[in-house]
Design a protein around this motif. Sequence first.
Motif, PDB file in Angstrom:
ATOM      1  N   GLY A   1      26.144 142.712  14.348  1.00 39.27           N
ATOM      2  CA  GLY A   1      26.870 143.966  14.188  1.00 39.27           C
ATOM      3  C   GLY A   1      27.887 144.131  15.286  1.00 39.27           C
ATOM      4  O   GLY A   1      27.621 143.797  16.443  1.00 39.27           O
ATOM      5  N   VAL A   2      29.068 144.615  14.927  1.00 43.20           N
ATOM      6  CA  VAL A   2      30.093 144.965  15.910  1.00 43.20           C
ATOM      7  C   VAL A   2      30.564 146.376  15.581  1.00 43.20           C
ATOM      8  O   VAL A   2      30.677 146.742  14.410  1.00 43.20           O
ATOM      9  CB  VAL A   2      31.287 143.982  15.925  1.00 43.20           C
ATOM     10  N   GLY A   3      30.792 147.170  16.596  1.00 38.90           N
ATOM     11  CA  GLY A   3      31.233 148.540  16.373  1.00 38.90           C
ATOM     12  C   GLY A   3      32.100 149.039  17.512  1.00 38.90           C
ATOM     13  O   GLY A   3      32.204 148.406  18.554  1.00 38.90           O
ATOM     14  N   ARG A   4      32.702 150.179  17.268  1.00 43.22           N
ATOM     15  CA  ARG A   4      33.538 150.817  18.281  1.00 43.22           C
ATOM     16  C   ARG A   4      32.738 151.968  18.873  1.00 43.22           C
ATOM     17  O   ARG A   4      32.366 152.895  18.165  1.00 43.22           O
ATOM     18  CB  ARG A   4      34.823 151.316  17.619  1.00 43.22           C
ATOM     19  N   GLY A   5      32.432 151.876  20.159  1.00 40.99           N
ATOM     20  CA  GLY A   5      31.619 152.872  20.854  1.00 40.99           C
ATOM     21  C   GLY A   5      32.371 154.160  21.132  1.00 40.99           C
ATOM     22  O   GLY A   5      33.589 154.235  20.945  1.00 40.99           O
ATOM     23  N   PRO A   6      31.643 155.187  21.588  1.00 40.38           N
ATOM     24  CA  PRO A   6      32.264 156.488  21.882  1.00 40.38           C
ATOM     25  C   PRO A   6      33.401 156.409  22.904  1.00 40.38           C
ATOM     26  O   PRO A   6      34.336 157.186  22.835  1.00 40.38           O
ATOM     27  CB  PRO A   6      31.103 157.326  22.427  1.00 40.38           C
ATOM     28  N   ASP A   7      33.330 155.444  23.813  1.00 38.86           N
ATOM     29  CA  ASP A   7      34.388 155.307  24.817  1.00 38.86           C
ATOM     30  C   ASP A   7      35.508 154.371  24.354  1.00 38.86           C
ATOM     31  O   ASP A   7      36.411 154.060  25.111  1.00 38.86           O
ATOM     32  CB  ASP A   7      33.803 154.816  26.139  1.00 38.86           C
TER      33      ASP A   7
END
Length: 174
Positions: free
Chosen positions: A111-117
């Motif tokens: 899984g790859v995602g864009r974090g809150p920061d």
Amino acid sequence: MPITAEQLDGLTCGLHAEAEKHFQANQTVVPALWFISDGTARLVAMPQGIIDREQTAEIARTDRPSAIVLTGESWMGSVTVPASTAARLPLDDIPRPSEQPDRREVIATRGVGRGPDGALVHAMRATLILRSVFGAQLLPFDLNPDVGREDDYAAFLAGLLPGGPRSDHNRRRR
């Protein structure tokens, strides 16, 4: 909408568990891409193998996912063909890891995602498949998600997530 590392890990574990269940029932894994967007998700099963990058990119442009999870079955093995011999062989005749008698078969989910920061977050699960005359046994094992960050396909998926440097670069080019 960003995704936390814990959320991505949960989604990765969930898709991986489904892949393991499918393997136990069918002795194979259907590769799948799961695009997680703001409040929605799209699961793209790929029974013929991983869809091409342009199709994947088109889905990502449409869905604008905050995370993408990929699962599938892989074979790892050592192919020992001298480079001079391999250079003379047609591409279809070059031995593949899946054809080697000492190969190792795994179910892998990344899984790859864009974090809150705005930074990338990664998650990975892997299960070794041991086949014997008594059937197949699944043995989960841990991999550090950093190990696969250099993987070309994982990097490609990460580049499709909105909000990153690649996305900004692509917007300027169009």
